[in-house]
Design an enzyme around this catalytic site. Structure first.
Site, PDB file in Angstrom:
ATOM      1  N   ARG A 123       0.824  -1.206   0.000  1.00 31.78           N
ATOM      2  CA  ARG A 123       0.000   0.000   0.000  1.00 31.78           C
ATOM      3  C   ARG A 123       0.858   1.256   0.000  1.00 31.78           C
ATOM      4  O   ARG A 123       0.584   2.211  -0.693  1.00 31.78           O
ATOM      5  CB  ARG A 123      -0.888  -0.022   1.239  1.00 31.78           C
ATOM      6  CG  ARG A 123      -1.514   1.298   1.565  1.00 31.78           C
ATOM      7  CD  ARG A 123      -2.706   1.128   2.448  1.00 31.78           C
ATOM      8  NE  ARG A 123      -3.593   0.126   1.913  1.00 31.78           N
ATOM      9  CZ  ARG A 123      -4.323  -0.704   2.656  1.00 31.78           C
ATOM     10  NH1 ARG A 123      -4.290  -0.631   3.962  1.00 31.78           N
ATOM     11  NH2 ARG A 123      -5.100  -1.592   2.074  1.00 31.78           N
ATOM     12  N   TYR A 124       1.895   1.238   0.807  1.00 36.28           N
ATOM     13  CA  TYR A 124       2.756   2.412   0.930  1.00 36.28           C
ATOM     14  C   TYR A 124       3.951   2.263  -0.005  1.00 36.28           C
ATOM     15  O   TYR A 124       4.286   1.151  -0.419  1.00 36.28           O
ATOM     16  CB  TYR A 124       3.261   2.525   2.371  1.00 36.28           C
ATOM     17  CG  TYR A 124       2.187   2.823   3.390  1.00 36.28           C
ATOM     18  CD1 TYR A 124       1.647   4.101   3.492  1.00 36.28           C
ATOM     19  CD2 TYR A 124       1.725   1.835   4.256  1.00 36.28           C
ATOM     20  CE1 TYR A 124       0.687   4.385   4.444  1.00 36.28           C
ATOM     21  CE2 TYR A 124       0.766   2.117   5.218  1.00 36.28           C
ATOM     22  CZ  TYR A 124       0.248   3.396   5.306  1.00 36.28           C
ATOM     23  OH  TYR A 124      -0.699   3.680   6.243  1.00 36.28           O
ATOM     24  N   ARG A 127       7.147   0.018   1.894  1.00 36.45           N
ATOM     25  CA  ARG A 127       7.004  -1.088   2.843  1.00 36.45           C
ATOM     26  C   ARG A 127       5.785  -1.943   2.523  1.00 36.45           C
ATOM     27  O   ARG A 127       4.822  -1.457   1.948  1.00 36.45           O
ATOM     28  CB  ARG A 127       6.919  -0.564   4.278  1.00 36.45           C
ATOM     29  CG  ARG A 127       5.841   0.478   4.521  1.00 36.45           C
ATOM     30  CD  ARG A 127       6.265   1.382   5.695  1.00 36.45           C
ATOM     31  NE  ARG A 127       5.218   2.296   6.118  1.00 36.45           N
ATOM     32  CZ  ARG A 127       4.932   3.442   5.506  1.00 36.45           C
ATOM     33  NH1 ARG A 127       5.558   3.781   4.404  1.00 36.45           N
ATOM     34  NH2 ARG A 127       3.987   4.232   5.975  1.00 36.45           N
ATOM     35  N   CYS A 136      -4.251 -17.766  14.856  1.00 35.04           N
ATOM     36  CA  CYS A 136      -3.926 -17.049  16.082  1.00 35.04           C
ATOM     37  C   CYS A 136      -4.177 -17.978  17.266  1.00 35.04           C
ATOM     38  O   CYS A 136      -4.951 -18.924  17.170  1.00 35.04           O
ATOM     39  CB  CYS A 136      -4.820 -15.826  16.232  1.00 35.04           C
ATOM     40  SG  CYS A 136      -4.358 -14.480  15.135  1.00 35.04           S
ATOM     41  N   CYS A 140      -9.353 -12.506  18.811  1.00 36.75           N
ATOM     42  CA  CYS A 140      -9.832 -11.235  19.350  1.00 36.75           C
ATOM     43  C   CYS A 140     -11.197 -10.951  18.745  1.00 36.75           C
ATOM     44  O   CYS A 140     -11.359 -10.994  17.529  1.00 36.75           O
ATOM     45  CB  CYS A 140      -8.884 -10.102  18.970  1.00 36.75           C
ATOM     46  SG  CYS A 140      -7.187 -10.374  19.489  1.00 36.75           S
ATOM     47  N   CYS A 143     -11.200  -8.271  15.978  1.00 31.91           N
ATOM     48  CA  CYS A 143     -10.235  -8.438  14.883  1.00 31.91           C
ATOM     49  C   CYS A 143     -10.695  -7.703  13.625  1.00 31.91           C
ATOM     50  O   CYS A 143     -11.824  -7.875  13.174  1.00 31.91           O
ATOM     51  CB  CYS A 143     -10.057  -9.927  14.561  1.00 31.91           C
ATOM     52  SG  CYS A 143      -8.818 -10.203  13.273  1.00 31.91           S
ATOM     53  N   ARG A 145      -9.491  -8.323  10.759  1.00 31.61           N
ATOM     54  CA  ARG A 145      -9.529  -9.339   9.704  1.00 31.61           C
ATOM     55  C   ARG A 145     -10.492 -10.450  10.089  1.00 31.61           C
ATOM     56  O   ARG A 145     -10.251 -11.623   9.811  1.00 31.61           O
ATOM     57  CB  ARG A 145      -8.125  -9.878   9.451  1.00 31.61           C
ATOM     58  CG  ARG A 145      -7.156  -8.774   9.083  1.00 31.61           C
ATOM     59  CD  ARG A 145      -5.857  -9.249   8.448  1.00 31.61           C
ATOM     60  NE  ARG A 145      -5.021  -8.075   8.224  1.00 31.61           N
ATOM     61  CZ  ARG A 145      -3.895  -7.817   8.894  1.00 31.61           C
ATOM     62  NH1 ARG A 145      -3.441  -8.665   9.795  1.00 31.61           N
ATOM     63  NH2 ARG A 145      -3.209  -6.722   8.647  1.00 31.61           N
ATOM     64  N   ASP A 304     -11.949  -0.163  13.327  1.00 33.16           N
ATOM     65  CA  ASP A 304     -12.260  -0.234  11.899  1.00 33.16           C
ATOM     66  C   ASP A 304     -13.740  -0.482  11.628  1.00 33.16           C
ATOM     67  O   ASP A 304     -14.491  -0.853  12.521  1.00 33.16           O
ATOM     68  CB  ASP A 304     -11.463  -1.375  11.253  1.00 33.16           C
ATOM     69  CG  ASP A 304     -10.010  -0.999  11.054  1.00 33.16           C
ATOM     70  OD1 ASP A 304      -9.736   0.198  10.865  1.00 33.16           O
ATOM     71  OD2 ASP A 304      -9.162  -1.908  11.099  1.00 33.16           O
ATOM     72  N   ASP A 341      -7.451   4.039  10.177  1.00 29.89           N
ATOM     73  CA  ASP A 341      -6.990   3.347   8.982  1.00 29.89           C
ATOM     74  C   ASP A 341      -8.078   3.571   7.940  1.00 29.89           C
ATOM     75  O   ASP A 341      -9.209   3.108   8.109  1.00 29.89           O
ATOM     76  CB  ASP A 341      -6.769   1.859   9.284  1.00 29.89           C
ATOM     77  CG  ASP A 341      -5.581   1.305   8.512  1.00 29.89           C
ATOM     78  OD1 ASP A 341      -5.242   1.887   7.455  1.00 29.89           O
ATOM     79  OD2 ASP A 341      -5.001   0.300   8.952  1.00 29.89           O
ATOM     80  N   LYS A 348      -3.033   4.732   7.058  1.00 37.06           N
ATOM     81  CA  LYS A 348      -3.312   5.293   8.378  1.00 37.06           C
ATOM     82  C   LYS A 348      -3.261   6.817   8.349  1.00 37.06           C
ATOM     83  O   LYS A 348      -2.305   7.395   7.842  1.00 37.06           O
ATOM     84  CB  LYS A 348      -2.302   4.751   9.377  1.00 37.06           C
ATOM     85  CG  LYS A 348      -2.415   3.250   9.513  1.00 37.06           C
ATOM     86  CD  LYS A 348      -1.318   2.683  10.371  1.00 37.06           C
ATOM     87  CE  LYS A 348      -1.353   1.171  10.356  1.00 37.06           C
ATOM     88  NZ  LYS A 348      -0.855   0.601   9.081  1.00 37.06           N
TER      89      LYS A 348
HETATM   90  C1  LIG Z   1      -0.019  -0.351   8.940  1.00 36.61           C
HETATM   91  C2  LIG Z   1       0.470  -0.798   7.651  1.00 36.61           C
HETATM   92  C3  LIG Z   1       1.819  -0.674   7.318  1.00 36.61           C
HETATM   93  C4  LIG Z   1       2.835  -0.069   8.238  1.00 36.61           C
HETATM   94  O1  LIG Z   1       2.532   1.261   8.501  1.00 36.61           O
HETATM   95  P1  LIG Z   1       3.473   2.110   9.440  1.00 36.61           P
HETATM   96  O2  LIG Z   1       2.752   3.421   9.564  1.00 36.61           O
HETATM   97  O3  LIG Z   1       4.776   2.207   8.734  1.00 36.61           O
HETATM   98  O4  LIG Z   1       3.589   1.387  10.731  1.00 36.61           O
HETATM   99  C5  LIG Z   1       2.215  -1.102   6.075  1.00 36.61           C
HETATM  100  N1  LIG Z   1       1.337  -1.641   5.194  1.00 36.61           N
HETATM  101  C6  LIG Z   1       0.028  -1.756   5.474  1.00 36.61           C
HETATM  102  C7  LIG Z   1      -0.885  -2.324   4.457  1.00 36.61           C
HETATM  103  C8  LIG Z   1      -0.455  -1.348   6.720  1.00 36.61           C
HETATM  104  O5  LIG Z   1      -1.749  -1.492   7.011  1.00 36.61           O
END
Ligand SMILES: *Cc1c(COP(=O)(O)O)cnc(C)c1O
Length: 438
Positions: A123-124, A127, A136, A140, A143, A145, A304, A341, A348
């Site tokens: 997504r980002y 990362r 799990c 929870c 959850c 998910r 969420d 989120d 986020k």
């Molecule tokens: C939360 C999340 C991350 C990591 O986000 P950070 O703000 O760097 O902790 C990376 N990918 C996805 C899809 C996420 O939901």
């Protein structure tokens, strides 16, 4: 509560029909094998009694969202006050989980859509989330998910993991890999060691993160062997998921100190849950206990829009009120970032109370946590330097081999001197369609 309290000993002997040694209680495989999955077993073990109509409603709930609690986590419930117990509420089903609101979604974060290969959410820019486990030790109730909880397929095969690893290997912008699930610590030490070793062999992966709730729901999973294995793969960060100060027990503290002693930076992600922790004093007690155990509060999540969570949601104002009670009132490193989120997969989005009251061309008016209104005088002379992102010719000294990002994206791009973009416009607006037609 001590490790292996009288209440825990009683619980263990009810499970096994005989007394068991502390070594067995602390054996995580014993805890998993004896996870409680039936309402009747919870009643027996806690010595509580639910009426027939409620049990009927709970059975229906379980058909959609199954139940599983480790004996350890169950032992934290105060049976005298079980209805309002924060552990009970996080672990025990509630018929309200079947109520579906208009706004509810099965995959609110669009994780399945932002998935280039099975198991990866990208997504980002830099990362990825890598789902390496579908299981799990405890389910929870909150959850995000929930749609996947109790799915039949358990731990992804080496072949499935390989395809995720291949994607990461072939995508050089990825510098941070977040292992998630399910709970990644449901894997055996050897299997996890293999995944971490493969990731470490990829040059562009600088940081590996692991998200796990084991220190909360099954702290005995944090064994000396596990920690010795994890230590080989630094830099490795771990984020865990405490929601209430009551969860920080002697056993949890022991698990956390093993991880911290191994040099693993620890963070915590809490979810704001109505009836569990939607109170400034509870969250403050929680963050204080976390930092006392070398865990940095990282995120506080607004609940969420996943299906089945409506009864857990608070207004956003509750989160802001909690942030107001933390910022300035306590150590900066004890304050998490409050985030939503974004539904639809926007990632986020941080939210804070407003501290900027006003501004002119040379003064900023601010308020602090006490309500003091103050001014900050801006510099009389500041020579803005035109930035063409050509760091080699800039007097600010950034070594070029430290730079791994090249283009500006999003709002950063609007702010940039060298990019001519003046607005970010959503695709498919009627206005844009008219332009295309013309
Ligand atoms: C939360 C999340 C991350 C990591 O986000 P950070 O703000 O760097 O902790 C990376 N990918 C996805 C899809 C996420 O939901």
């Amino acid at each position: 509560m001590s490790i292996y309290s009288t209440a825990q000993q009683q619980l263990a002997s009810r499970i096994e029909n005989q007394t068991i040694a502390v070594s067995q209680w602390k054996n995580w495989r014993w805890q998993l094998k004896n996870a409680i999955t039936r309402v009747g077993a919870v009643e027996d073990l806690l010595g509580i009694q639910l009426d027939a109509a409620e049990k009927q409603a709970l059975q229906q709930t379980l058909q959609k969202f199954p139940l599983s609690i480790t004996p350890y986590y169950l032992s934290l419930i105060d049976h005298k006050e079980f209805r309002n117990d924060p552990v009970f509420r996080q672990a025990f089903p509630d018929p309200r989980e079947l109520e579906i609101n208009d706004c509810d979604m099965t995959d609110p974060l669009a994780e399945d859509q932002d998935s280039p290969v099975s198991g990866i959410t990208h997504r980002y820019p830099d990362r990825v989330l890598f789902h390496i486990s579908n299981i799990c030790s405890m389910y929870c109730r909150h959850c995000t998910r929930k749609r996947k909880v109790g799915d039949k397929d358990t731990i992804p095969s080496r072949q499935q993991i390989q395809s995720g690893l291949d994607y990461i290997r072939q995508t050089p912008v990825i510098r941070d890999v977040l292992l998630s699930g399910g709970d990644p610590l449901m894997l055996s030490d050897d299997y996890l060691d293999w995944i971490l070793t493969e990731l470490r062999r990829i040059d562009h992966v600088q940081v590996i993160r692991l998200g796990t709730r084991m220190p909360v729901v099954l702290p005995y999973r944090i064994t000396d062997d596990l920690v010795a294995m994890l230590k080989k793969h630094h830099p490795l960060w771990i984020n865990t998921h405490f929601n209430h100060p009551r969860e920080i027990t002697a056993s949890a503290r022991e698990a956390l100190s093993k991880l911290a002693d191994a040099g693993i930076p620890l963070g915590n992600q809490s979810v704001l849950l109505a009836g569990v922790n939607d109170c400034p004093r509870i969250i403050k007690a929680l963050v204080h206990k976390l930092v006392a155990n070398r865990v940095r509060p990282y995120y506080l999540y607004q609940c969420d829009l996943s299906e089945g969570l409506a009864h857990f949601r608070t207004p956003v104002g509750k989160g802001i009120e909690i942030m107001e009670s933390l910022i300035g009132h306590t150590s900066g490193f004890a304050v998490p970032t409050y985030v939503i989120d974004a539904p639809g997969g926007g990632g986020k989005i941080p939210l804070t109370p407003n501290y900027l009251v006003s501004l002119s061309t040379n003064k900023v008016v601010l308020r602090n946590y006490e309500g003091v209104i103050t001014t900050y005088r801006e510099p009389d002379h500041y020579e803005a330097k035109f930035c063409d992102r050509n760091c080699a010719t800039c007097e600010l000294q950034l070594q070029l081999d430290d730079v791994d990002e090249t283009v500006a994206t999003g709002i950063e791009r609007l702010l940039s001197d060298c990019d001519r973009t003046i607005s970010l416009t959503p695709a498919n607006t009627q206005r844009m369609e008219r332009r295309d037609d013309a």
